[in-house]
Design an enzyme around this catalytic site. Structure first.
Site, PDB file in Angstrom:
ATOM      1  N   CYS A   1       0.810  -1.219   0.000  1.00 28.05           N
ATOM      2  CA  CYS A   1       0.000   0.000   0.000  1.00 28.05           C
ATOM      3  C   CYS A   1       0.840   1.264   0.000  1.00 28.05           C
ATOM      4  O   CYS A   1       0.378   2.308  -0.419  1.00 28.05           O
ATOM      5  CB  CYS A   1      -0.931   0.022   1.214  1.00 28.05           C
ATOM      6  SG  CYS A   1      -0.084   0.063   2.788  1.00 28.05           S
TER       7      CYS A   1
ATOM      8  N   GLY B   1      -6.122   5.879   2.931  1.00 28.13           N
ATOM      9  CA  GLY B   1      -5.756   5.917   4.332  1.00 28.13           C
ATOM     10  C   GLY B   1      -6.638   5.102   5.257  1.00 28.13           C
ATOM     11  O   GLY B   1      -7.225   4.131   4.884  1.00 28.13           O
TER      12      GLY B   1
ATOM     13  N   THR C   1     -14.254   0.850   4.999  1.00 27.04           N
ATOM     14  CA  THR C   1     -13.159  -0.116   4.998  1.00 27.04           C
ATOM     15  C   THR C   1     -12.109   0.396   5.975  1.00 27.04           C
ATOM     16  O   THR C   1     -11.639   1.525   5.856  1.00 27.04           O
ATOM     17  CB  THR C   1     -12.548  -0.265   3.598  1.00 27.04           C
ATOM     18  OG1 THR C   1     -13.535  -0.798   2.718  1.00 27.04           O
ATOM     19  CG2 THR C   1     -11.361  -1.215   3.632  1.00 27.04           C
TER      20      THR C   1
ATOM     21  N   LYS D   1     -17.148  -8.522   6.775  1.00 33.40           N
ATOM     22  CA  LYS D   1     -16.206  -8.838   5.706  1.00 33.40           C
ATOM     23  C   LYS D   1     -14.774  -8.572   6.164  1.00 33.40           C
ATOM     24  O   LYS D   1     -14.479  -7.518   6.708  1.00 33.40           O
ATOM     25  CB  LYS D   1     -16.530  -8.024   4.454  1.00 33.40           C
ATOM     26  CG  LYS D   1     -17.870  -8.395   3.827  1.00 33.40           C
ATOM     27  CD  LYS D   1     -18.130  -7.625   2.549  1.00 33.40           C
ATOM     28  CE  LYS D   1     -19.462  -8.035   1.924  1.00 33.40           C
ATOM     29  NZ  LYS D   1     -19.732  -7.305   0.661  1.00 33.40           N
TER      30      LYS D   1
ATOM     31  N   CYS E   1     -18.548  -3.737 -13.776  1.00 34.19           N
ATOM     32  CA  CYS E   1     -18.068  -2.732 -12.814  1.00 34.19           C
ATOM     33  C   CYS E   1     -19.066  -1.587 -12.686  1.00 34.19           C
ATOM     34  O   CYS E   1     -19.503  -1.007 -13.679  1.00 34.19           O
ATOM     35  CB  CYS E   1     -16.712  -2.185 -13.264  1.00 34.19           C
ATOM     36  SG  CYS E   1     -16.046  -0.925 -12.144  1.00 34.19           S
TER      37      CYS E   1
ATOM     38  N   ARG F   1     -18.386   0.912 -10.131  1.00 31.67           N
ATOM     39  CA  ARG F   1     -17.709   1.688  -9.097  1.00 31.67           C
ATOM     40  C   ARG F   1     -17.020   2.934  -9.641  1.00 31.67           C
ATOM     41  O   ARG F   1     -16.411   2.905 -10.701  1.00 31.67           O
ATOM     42  CB  ARG F   1     -16.670   0.811  -8.391  1.00 31.67           C
ATOM     43  CG  ARG F   1     -17.277  -0.283  -7.539  1.00 31.67           C
ATOM     44  CD  ARG F   1     -16.325  -1.454  -7.363  1.00 31.67           C
ATOM     45  NE  ARG F   1     -16.888  -2.431  -6.460  1.00 31.67           N
ATOM     46  CZ  ARG F   1     -17.862  -3.272  -6.796  1.00 31.67           C
ATOM     47  NH1 ARG F   1     -18.387  -3.245  -7.995  1.00 31.67           N
ATOM     48  NH2 ARG F   1     -18.324  -4.154  -5.923  1.00 31.67           N
TER      49      ARG F   1
ATOM     50  N   ARG G   1     -14.551   6.325  -7.878  1.00 29.70           N
ATOM     51  CA  ARG G   1     -13.775   6.679  -6.696  1.00 29.70           C
ATOM     52  C   ARG G   1     -13.470   8.165  -6.670  1.00 29.70           C
ATOM     53  O   ARG G   1     -13.144   8.750  -7.713  1.00 29.70           O
ATOM     54  CB  ARG G   1     -12.462   5.883  -6.667  1.00 29.70           C
ATOM     55  CG  ARG G   1     -12.636   4.407  -6.381  1.00 29.70           C
ATOM     56  CD  ARG G   1     -11.334   3.645  -6.561  1.00 29.70           C
ATOM     57  NE  ARG G   1     -11.462   2.286  -6.046  1.00 29.70           N
ATOM     58  CZ  ARG G   1     -12.044   1.294  -6.716  1.00 29.70           C
ATOM     59  NH1 ARG G   1     -12.535   1.519  -7.922  1.00 29.70           N
ATOM     60  NH2 ARG G   1     -12.144   0.087  -6.183  1.00 29.70           N
TER      61      ARG G   1
ATOM     62  N   CYS H   1     -11.619   4.250 -12.879  1.00 35.09           N
ATOM     63  CA  CYS H   1     -11.094   2.882 -12.832  1.00 35.09           C
ATOM     64  C   CYS H   1      -9.960   2.841 -11.825  1.00 35.09           C
ATOM     65  O   CYS H   1      -9.064   3.691 -11.833  1.00 35.09           O
ATOM     66  CB  CYS H   1     -10.584   2.447 -14.203  1.00 35.09           C
ATOM     67  SG  CYS H   1      -9.807   0.799 -14.212  1.00 35.09           S
TER      68      CYS H   1
ATOM     69  N   ASP I   1      22.403  -7.699  12.296  1.00 30.53           N
ATOM     70  CA  ASP I   1      21.956  -6.385  11.858  1.00 30.53           C
ATOM     71  C   ASP I   1      21.259  -5.627  12.983  1.00 30.53           C
ATOM     72  O   ASP I   1      21.423  -4.414  13.113  1.00 30.53           O
ATOM     73  CB  ASP I   1      20.999  -6.542  10.673  1.00 30.53           C
ATOM     74  CG  ASP I   1      20.462  -5.209  10.186  1.00 30.53           C
ATOM     75  OD1 ASP I   1      21.260  -4.379   9.723  1.00 30.53           O
ATOM     76  OD2 ASP I   1      19.237  -5.001  10.291  1.00 30.53           O
TER      77      ASP I   1
END
Length: 640
Positions: free
Chosen positions: A91, A131, A158, A219, A319, A321, A323, A333, A610
């Protein structure tokens, strides 16, 4: 205002918390009159809606006829987790990302203005992302105001789950009716290693709070990456036996800076095959319209599993969706690099009609499908954290007075057929793990504590830490105990990989060891877990586990081996100010696992070096050796 489609307006009939101003005839029961029977009222309203329903908004319909009724809005670019480069690159790139100045982010009013506009045009589901959206202070108020929008059926979020248990009751009252929790591993030690934050128990508490408050299903999103968590598939599936979860396995996707590699991706079909070997009764469920997930269920289990196959089997044809990023850009997309700034037009005073024209033009340019996975990997796109999907990992470790096997967290009520340790079952039943030192301690009488660390992939509780003894001769058995011929060269003496295609599969096991002489200063800090870099033994143990799984990528002529067991143990030896490392690997196949065990021990030793090198340069790594091996044509080997 565009008229509302039938399916969206019908939802208003089921919402008693909102007033109805959609033009549908309605009556309020009088205290002096009995209310009309509910079924008669519902029938009358449905008939009215059927007669007055209008087509879906043209602004949100693309040139291929796809109607975009689902909007994802990123509330922030910030996150309360900090992933290290090993796995967190999914991410966020290793070098980090330049965050947008606060003045350039959407304000709450701008978010609501855009949400209101999209809902009026037909959007009936909004998901809040980041985020991490739950770190935004006004998130509850945003949900409450979205809840007032007529026609909006679903408000979802989410989250990484860190703040979920605390905020969920308020969010539910405000109108939140769906949530996804990102959780990519069930191994607590792996959590802390990756994100350098504690809080795994808070994620678990959040999951249970969601179940307690009636969310069904809850979920759980799991991004599957080879070499990181593909060995946890069965443990994730087992969670659905006793809990109403929908565990969603997501194929690893390329985004800017995450150094996507095809070899890291575990395909949907590979995951299904792995699960079917354990549960052959796994059955596929009917696919819902516009769903991105392929759903499966194991008969008798409360929950289900799903697969998001963005890479191997795209779902672009259905699709629906769109954003909006935290800085106000519209992305039609997820994998496209084309964006249009709605923020700039809003702040320039664009009218509603002008905004709709801009939105409609962007939607109209949406392609039939995204590029293939290899082309996507070469495209310039935002890092995932700046779009609104992320790898979420966190940890808190259980305390135990004995050597603890830190294995996957099992599900409540799960039968012991997967051999999960009893302490971890207790942890799950209690909803969250108690705060504990980073490692388990074994107290020997009144003397100083001796720290032991053990990770075991199959959680065999019968093994014990072995003590290094004096060097002794090795013994071997079998018809070809040794050979004077090199096996990894061809007839002309050039390096070549051994052909094992005709060799029979047998059970193979190998144990290797290494010793790291730390010196008194570094040893004292490691013993009491006071190194500034963190938990040296924990990081070294995890490095050893990962190294075993990646041996074929490190040693050129090694075959890839599907390991069924990896165990890495670290034991402090006060007499030598040393750490003794033991690594064992097990598999069934045509080739041995000696190299996996040796690589595991060696990398664990290098990692320990290390972690401690800032304290002392007088550290020695030695005694890297094969202790034993079993299985194979050359017979068994035991160093005695």
């Amino acid at each position: 205002m565009a008229a509302q489609p039938l399916s969206r307006i019908c939802w208003l009939l089921r919402s008693s918390a909102r007033g109805c101003s959609s033009g549908v005839p309605g009556t309020q029961p009088s205290p002096r009159e009995p209310s009309r029977p509910a079924t008669e009222e519902l029938s009358r309203r449905r008939q009215f809606l059927r007669e007055h329903a209008a087509p879906f908004s043209a602004f949100l319909t693309d040139s291929f006829g796809r109607q975009h009724s689902y909007l994802r809005i990123s509330l922030t670019e910030k996150c309360n987790l900090r992933s290290v480069p090993f796995a967190g690159q999914y991410c966020m790139p290793e070098e980090g990302v330049p965050l947008t100045p606060k003045a350039d982010l959407l304000t709450t009013e701008e978010i609501l203005t855009l949400a209101r506009l999209f809902v009026k045009q037909g959007v009936d589901k909004i998901r809040l992302t980041g985020g991490e959206p739950l770190i935004r202070r006004d998130v509850v108020d945003i949900v409450a105001q979205l809840h007032q929008l007529e026609g909006l059926k679903t408000i979802a979020v989410t989250t990484n789950g860190i703040n979920l248990a605390r905020l969920l009751p308020s969010l539910q009252k405000a109108g939140l009716n769906a949530l996804n929790i990102s959780l990519d591993t069930l191994v607590p030690a792996k959590f802390e290693f990756i994100v350098r934050r504690k809080g795994f128990h808070r994620v678990m508490e959040g999951i249970h709070k969601a179940i307690e408050l009636g969310y069904n299903p809850v979920k759980v999103n799991c991004v599957v990456m080879r070499g990181l968590n593909e060995d946890e598939l069965l443990n994730f599936v087992a969670l659905t036996e006793g809990l109403p979860l929908d565990v969603r396995f997501i194929e690893y996707m390329p985004f800017d800076g995450n150094k996507w590699n095809f070899k890291k991706m575990v395909s949907y079909k590979e995951m299904v095959d792995t699960i079917r070997q354990r549960w052959p009764e796994l059955e596929k469920l009917p696919e819902e319209k516009s769903s991105t997930a392929k759903a499966f269920r194991i008969p008798g289990f409360q929950g289900q599993i799903s697969f998001i196959t963005s890479m191997s089997e795209h779902f672009c044809g259905s699709c629906n969706r769109l954003r909006i990023t935290a800085d106000g850009n519209l992305k039609v997309c997820l994998f496209g690099n084309s964006e249009v700034s709605l923020r700039d037009h809003l702040r320039a005073g664009a009218s509603e009609e002008e905004l709709l024209t801009i939105i409609g033009a962007a939607v109209g340019r949406k392609k039939r499908q995204h590029a293939g996975m290899f082309n996507i990997a070469q495209m310039k796109n935002r890092p995932m954290i700046l779009i609104g999907l992320f790898l979420m990992l966190q940890d808190s470790l259980p305390a135990s007075p004995v050597v603890t096997s830190w294995g996957p967290v099992p599900a409540r009520g799960r039968r012991p057929r997967l051999l999960l340790s009893r302490p971890m079952a207790t942890l799950w039943k209690e909803h969250w793990a108690p705060q504990a030192p980073p490692l388990s301690w074994l107290w020997l009488g009144a003397g100083s504590p001796l720290r032991l660390y053990s990770s075991r992939a199959d959680l065999d509780t019968t093994s014990t830490c072995l003590s290094p003894g004096p060097r002794a001769p090795a013994t071997a058995s079998g018809p070809w105990a040794t050979s004077d011929q090199l096996t990894h060269v061809d007839s002309e003496g050039r390096a070549a990989m051994v052909d094992v295609g005709r060799k029979p599969d047998t059970d193979r096991e190998a144990v290797a060891s290494a010793v790291v002489l730390l010196g008194p200063v570094a040893f004292e800090l490691v013993q009491h877990n006071q190194l500034k870099k963190g938990d040296a033994l924990g990081v070294a143990q995890l490095a050893g586990v990962q190294a075993a799984k990646l041996t074929s990528q490190l040693i050129p002529l090694c075959h890839h081996v599907a390991l069924s067991h990896i165990q890495v143990q670290l034991r402090l030896d006060p007499s030598r100010h040393a750490v003794v490392i033991w690594a064992s690997c097990r598999a069934r196949g045509p080739t041995g696992v000696e190299m996996e065990a040796l690589t595991s021990a060696a990398v664990a030793a290098l990692t320990l070096y290390d972690m401690c090198k800032a304290v002392s340069r007088d550290i020695e790594i030695g005694e890297i050796k094969l202790v034993s091996k079993t299985g194979g044509q050359r017979g068994d080997f035991h160093r005695v």
